[in-house]
Design an enzyme around this catalytic site. Structure first.
Site, PDB file in Angstrom:
ATOM      1  N   SER A  65    -108.086  23.853 -47.680  1.00 44.54           N
ATOM      2  CA  SER A  65    -109.071  22.906 -47.134  1.00 44.54           C
ATOM      3  C   SER A  65    -108.742  21.450 -47.428  1.00 44.54           C
ATOM      4  O   SER A  65    -108.565  21.072 -48.572  1.00 44.54           O
ATOM      5  CB  SER A  65    -110.455  23.177 -47.733  1.00 44.54           C
ATOM      6  OG  SER A  65    -110.811  24.511 -47.571  1.00 44.54           O
ATOM      7  N   HIS A  86    -109.305  22.784 -40.487  1.00 38.73           N
ATOM      8  CA  HIS A  86    -108.074  23.584 -40.407  1.00 38.73           C
ATOM      9  C   HIS A  86    -107.513  23.436 -38.995  1.00 38.73           C
ATOM     10  O   HIS A  86    -108.123  23.893 -38.025  1.00 38.73           O
ATOM     11  CB  HIS A  86    -108.364  25.054 -40.707  1.00 38.73           C
ATOM     12  CG  HIS A  86    -108.820  25.300 -42.109  1.00 38.73           C
ATOM     13  ND1 HIS A  86    -108.010  25.829 -43.088  1.00 38.73           N
ATOM     14  CD2 HIS A  86    -109.994  25.054 -42.699  1.00 38.73           C
ATOM     15  CE1 HIS A  86    -108.673  25.907 -44.219  1.00 38.73           C
ATOM     16  NE2 HIS A  86    -109.896  25.450 -44.010  1.00 38.73           N
ATOM     17  N   HIS A 118    -109.024  32.911 -42.940  1.00 34.65           N
ATOM     18  CA  HIS A 118    -109.841  33.440 -44.030  1.00 34.65           C
ATOM     19  C   HIS A 118    -110.544  34.715 -43.579  1.00 34.65           C
ATOM     20  O   HIS A 118    -110.920  34.844 -42.415  1.00 34.65           O
ATOM     21  CB  HIS A 118    -110.904  32.415 -44.442  1.00 34.65           C
ATOM     22  CG  HIS A 118    -110.342  31.116 -44.908  1.00 34.65           C
ATOM     23  ND1 HIS A 118    -110.077  30.080 -44.042  1.00 34.65           N
ATOM     24  CD2 HIS A 118    -109.995  30.687 -46.142  1.00 34.65           C
ATOM     25  CE1 HIS A 118    -109.582  29.064 -44.731  1.00 34.65           C
ATOM     26  NE2 HIS A 118    -109.524  29.404 -46.007  1.00 34.65           N
ATOM     27  N   TYR A 126    -113.506  35.435 -44.320  1.00 31.94           N
ATOM     28  CA  TYR A 126    -114.897  35.114 -43.955  1.00 31.94           C
ATOM     29  C   TYR A 126    -115.032  34.645 -42.513  1.00 31.94           C
ATOM     30  O   TYR A 126    -116.132  34.621 -41.957  1.00 31.94           O
ATOM     31  CB  TYR A 126    -115.512  34.083 -44.917  1.00 31.94           C
ATOM     32  CG  TYR A 126    -114.868  32.710 -44.938  1.00 31.94           C
ATOM     33  CD1 TYR A 126    -115.002  31.833 -43.868  1.00 31.94           C
ATOM     34  CD2 TYR A 126    -114.130  32.293 -46.041  1.00 31.94           C
ATOM     35  CE1 TYR A 126    -114.404  30.577 -43.886  1.00 31.94           C
ATOM     36  CE2 TYR A 126    -113.546  31.039 -46.078  1.00 31.94           C
ATOM     37  CZ  TYR A 126    -113.686  30.194 -45.000  1.00 31.94           C
ATOM     38  OH  TYR A 126    -113.091  28.959 -45.024  1.00 31.94           O
ATOM     39  N   GLU A 127    -113.943  34.287 -41.877  1.00 32.68           N
ATOM     40  CA  GLU A 127    -114.003  33.905 -40.463  1.00 32.68           C
ATOM     41  C   GLU A 127    -114.112  35.148 -39.573  1.00 32.68           C
ATOM     42  O   GLU A 127    -114.372  35.017 -38.376  1.00 32.68           O
ATOM     43  CB  GLU A 127    -112.752  33.121 -40.064  1.00 32.68           C
ATOM     44  CG  GLU A 127    -112.649  31.746 -40.728  1.00 32.68           C
ATOM     45  CD  GLU A 127    -111.316  31.077 -40.407  1.00 32.68           C
ATOM     46  OE1 GLU A 127    -111.242  30.390 -39.378  1.00 32.68           O
ATOM     47  OE2 GLU A 127    -110.358  31.254 -41.183  1.00 32.68           O
ATOM     48  N   ALA A 142    -108.485  25.224 -52.309  1.00 31.86           N
ATOM     49  CA  ALA A 142    -109.584  24.577 -53.008  1.00 31.86           C
ATOM     50  C   ALA A 142    -110.302  25.672 -53.781  1.00 31.86           C
ATOM     51  O   ALA A 142    -110.472  26.777 -53.274  1.00 31.86           O
ATOM     52  CB  ALA A 142    -110.525  23.936 -52.001  1.00 31.86           C
ATOM     53  N   MET A 152    -111.807  31.491 -51.847  1.00 31.39           N
ATOM     54  CA  MET A 152    -111.987  32.476 -50.773  1.00 31.39           C
ATOM     55  C   MET A 152    -110.709  32.684 -49.958  1.00 31.39           C
ATOM     56  O   MET A 152    -110.773  33.001 -48.766  1.00 31.39           O
ATOM     57  CB  MET A 152    -113.109  32.004 -49.837  1.00 31.39           C
ATOM     58  CG  MET A 152    -114.421  31.704 -50.539  1.00 31.39           C
ATOM     59  SD  MET A 152    -115.592  30.970 -49.391  1.00 31.39           S
ATOM     60  CE  MET A 152    -116.897  30.441 -50.526  1.00 31.39           C
ATOM     61  N   SER A 153    -109.568  32.520 -50.585  1.00 30.13           N
ATOM     62  CA  SER A 153    -108.312  32.635 -49.832  1.00 30.13           C
ATOM     63  C   SER A 153    -107.210  33.173 -50.731  1.00 30.13           C
ATOM     64  O   SER A 153    -107.476  33.737 -51.786  1.00 30.13           O
ATOM     65  CB  SER A 153    -107.922  31.253 -49.279  1.00 30.13           C
ATOM     66  OG  SER A 153    -107.604  30.371 -50.340  1.00 30.13           O
ATOM     67  N   ASN A 186    -114.815  21.502 -57.442  1.00 29.70           N
ATOM     68  CA  ASN A 186    -116.193  21.485 -57.950  1.00 29.70           C
ATOM     69  C   ASN A 186    -116.260  22.448 -59.124  1.00 29.70           C
ATOM     70  O   ASN A 186    -115.398  23.318 -59.267  1.00 29.70           O
ATOM     71  CB  ASN A 186    -117.155  21.972 -56.844  1.00 29.70           C
ATOM     72  CG  ASN A 186    -116.775  23.360 -56.335  1.00 29.70           C
ATOM     73  OD1 ASN A 186    -115.816  23.511 -55.569  1.00 29.70           O
ATOM     74  ND2 ASN A 186    -117.493  24.373 -56.784  1.00 29.70           N
ATOM     75  N   HIS A 198    -120.134  22.279 -49.159  1.00 25.60           N
ATOM     76  CA  HIS A 198    -118.799  22.142 -48.571  1.00 25.60           C
ATOM     77  C   HIS A 198    -118.389  20.664 -48.555  1.00 25.60           C
ATOM     78  O   HIS A 198    -117.210  20.336 -48.727  1.00 25.60           O
ATOM     79  CB  HIS A 198    -118.805  22.719 -47.153  1.00 25.60           C
ATOM     80  CG  HIS A 198    -117.467  22.714 -46.489  1.00 25.60           C
ATOM     81  ND1 HIS A 198    -116.361  23.339 -47.030  1.00 25.60           N
ATOM     82  CD2 HIS A 198    -117.041  22.169 -45.323  1.00 25.60           C
ATOM     83  CE1 HIS A 198    -115.317  23.169 -46.226  1.00 25.60           C
ATOM     84  NE2 HIS A 198    -115.706  22.461 -45.188  1.00 25.60           N
TER      85      HIS A 198
HETATM   86  N1  HPA Z   1    -116.418  29.049 -54.863  1.00 23.87           N
HETATM   87  C1  HPA Z   1    -115.650  29.658 -53.931  1.00 23.87           C
HETATM   88  N2  HPA Z   1    -114.764  29.021 -53.190  1.00 23.87           N
HETATM   89  C2  HPA Z   1    -114.610  27.699 -53.393  1.00 23.87           C
HETATM   90  C3  HPA Z   1    -115.373  27.000 -54.336  1.00 23.87           C
HETATM   91  C4  HPA Z   1    -116.323  27.710 -55.117  1.00 23.87           C
HETATM   92  O1  HPA Z   1    -117.028  27.171 -55.987  1.00 23.87           O
HETATM   93  N3  HPA Z   1    -114.968  25.694 -54.284  1.00 23.87           N
HETATM   94  C5  HPA Z   1    -113.998  25.632 -53.331  1.00 23.87           C
HETATM   95  N4  HPA Z   1    -113.777  26.832 -52.783  1.00 23.87           N
END
Ligand code: HPA
Length: 275
Positions: free
Chosen positions: A33, A64, A86, A88-89, A116, A214-215, A238, A250
Site C-alpha cells: 500500500s 494499487h 489480496h 480480502y478483495e 504495510a 493482510m498480504s 500504525n 486506512h
Molecule cells: N492490521 C492489519 N493490516 C494492516 C494494519 C493493521 O493494523 N496496518 C496496515 N495493514
C-alpha cells in the site's frame, strides 16, 4: 478439454510478457500500500498492464495501480508488481500468488516483498521499517493445496528459512550503511479486510507476532515452493488495535506509508543491486 495446468497458464503469461521486454529480470519486487513510488527508482521501464497479461488477476483496491514494470534498479534487471492482489478483495489464493509463478518463469531468483503492517511489538513505532524474519500463516489458506505440479516445486516445501538469512544480512548491512533504522520481527498474515480486535492482537503477540498485515504470506509460500529466495520488509504504519487510544483507519495507514516512502525507497533501491 481438460483444464490447463498452472504451468501451462504461467507459460502463456510469460510468452506474452517476453514479447514486450528486452531482457529477463533476475529480481522480483512486490510493493504494498502506498509504496508504488518505489517504481520511480526504476530506469529503462517497460510497463505492462495486468489486464493485458493472459490469466493475470486484475487489481481493484485504491492505491494499487495494477501494472507489471520491467526495468533496472541500480543496474539490476528487475520485474516490479505495482499493485498486488489480496485475499480480502475476493481473489483465491492461487490467483494472488500466480504472478510469483510468472516471475519465476521469467528468470527471477530473488524476490523482495514489502507491505504495510500494524505494529504488535510494543517497542515499535509507526513509521519504522521491519525486516521480516519469519511469518505466521493466519490466513488458513495455502496456495499449494491441490495436486502438486512437480515441474513447479516439491509437494512438501521446507519453510524453515522462508525469509533468506543471506538476504536478511544484506538488508541489515545496507540499512546500517545508509544510517537507517531497521527493526526485525515476525509478520502475521491475516485475511482482513476488517482490522483485528484488541483480543486478536493480544493472541497474536502471545504466539510470537511482531506485526500484522493482510498480504505477503501466499506470495512467499509460492516463492519458496518455486525455489526463489525471499526478502520481506514491512512498513509499520500504525500500532495494532487496542495498543493506543486512537482507532485504526486506512487513512492513517496511507499517511504513514507516504511519510516514510522516501526512506523506504532509498533502502530498497540500495538493496536491489545486491540481490
Ligand atoms: N492490521 C492489519 N493490516 C494492516 C494494519 C493493521 O493494523 N496496518 C496496515 N495493514
Amino acid at each position: 478439454m481438460r483444464e490447463r495446468s498452472t504451468e501451462q497458464r504461467v507459460m502463456e503469461a510469460v510468452r506474452f510478457i517476453e514479447e514486450e521486454i528486452p531482457y529477463s529480470p533476475e529480481v522480483g519486487l512486490i510493493l504494498g500500500s502506498g509504496l508504488g513510488v518505489l517504481a520511480d527508482a526504476m530506469e529503462d521501464v517497460t510497463v505492462i498492464h495486468y489486464e493485458e497479461i493472459p490469466h493475470f488477476p486484475v487489481s481493484t483496491v485504491e492505491g494499487h495501480a495494477g501494472e507489471l514494470l520491467v526495468g533496472t534498479i541500480g543496474g539490476k534487471k528487475t520485474v516490479l508488481m505495482k499493485g498486488r492482489f489480496h485475499l480480502y478483495e475476493g481473489y483465491d489464493v492461487a490467483s494472488v500468488s500466480f504472478p510469483v509463478r510468472v516471475m519465476k518463469a521469467l528468470g527471477v531468483r530473488s524476490l523482495l516483498v514489502t507491505n504495510a503492517a500494524g505494529g504488535i511489538n510494543a517497542a515499535f513505532e509507526p513509521g519504522q521499517l521491519m525486516l521480516i524474519r519469519d511469518h505466521i500463516n493466519f490466513m488458513f489458506r495455502n496456495p499449494l493445496i491441490g495436486p502438486n505440479e512437480n515441474a513447479l516445486g516439491v509437494r512438501f516445501p521446507d519453510m524453515s528459512e522462508a525469509y533468506s538469512a543471506r538476504l536478511r544480512t544484506i538488508a541489515t548491512e545496507t540499512a546500517a550503511e545508509l544510517g537507517l533504522e531497521l527493526r526485525e520481527g515476525v509478520y502475521a498474515g491475516l485475511l482482513g479486510p476488517s482490522y483485528e480486535t484488541p483480543a486478536e492482537i493480544r493472541m497474536l503477540r502471545t504466539i510470537g507476532a511482531d506485526a500484522v498485515g493482510m498480504s505477503t504470506v501466499p506470495e512467499v509460500i509460492v516463492a519458496r515452493h518455486a525455489g526463489i529466495e525471499v526478502l520481506g520488509i514491512s512498513c509499520i504504519t500504525n500500532m495494532a488495535a487496542g495498543m493506543l487510544e486512537q482507532h485504526l483507519s486506512h487513512a492513517e495507514v496511507m499517511d504513514t506509508a507516504n511519510r516514510v516512502k522516501e526512506r523506504f525507497l532509498g533502502l530498497v533501491a540500495a538493496i536491489i543491486p545486491k540481490l
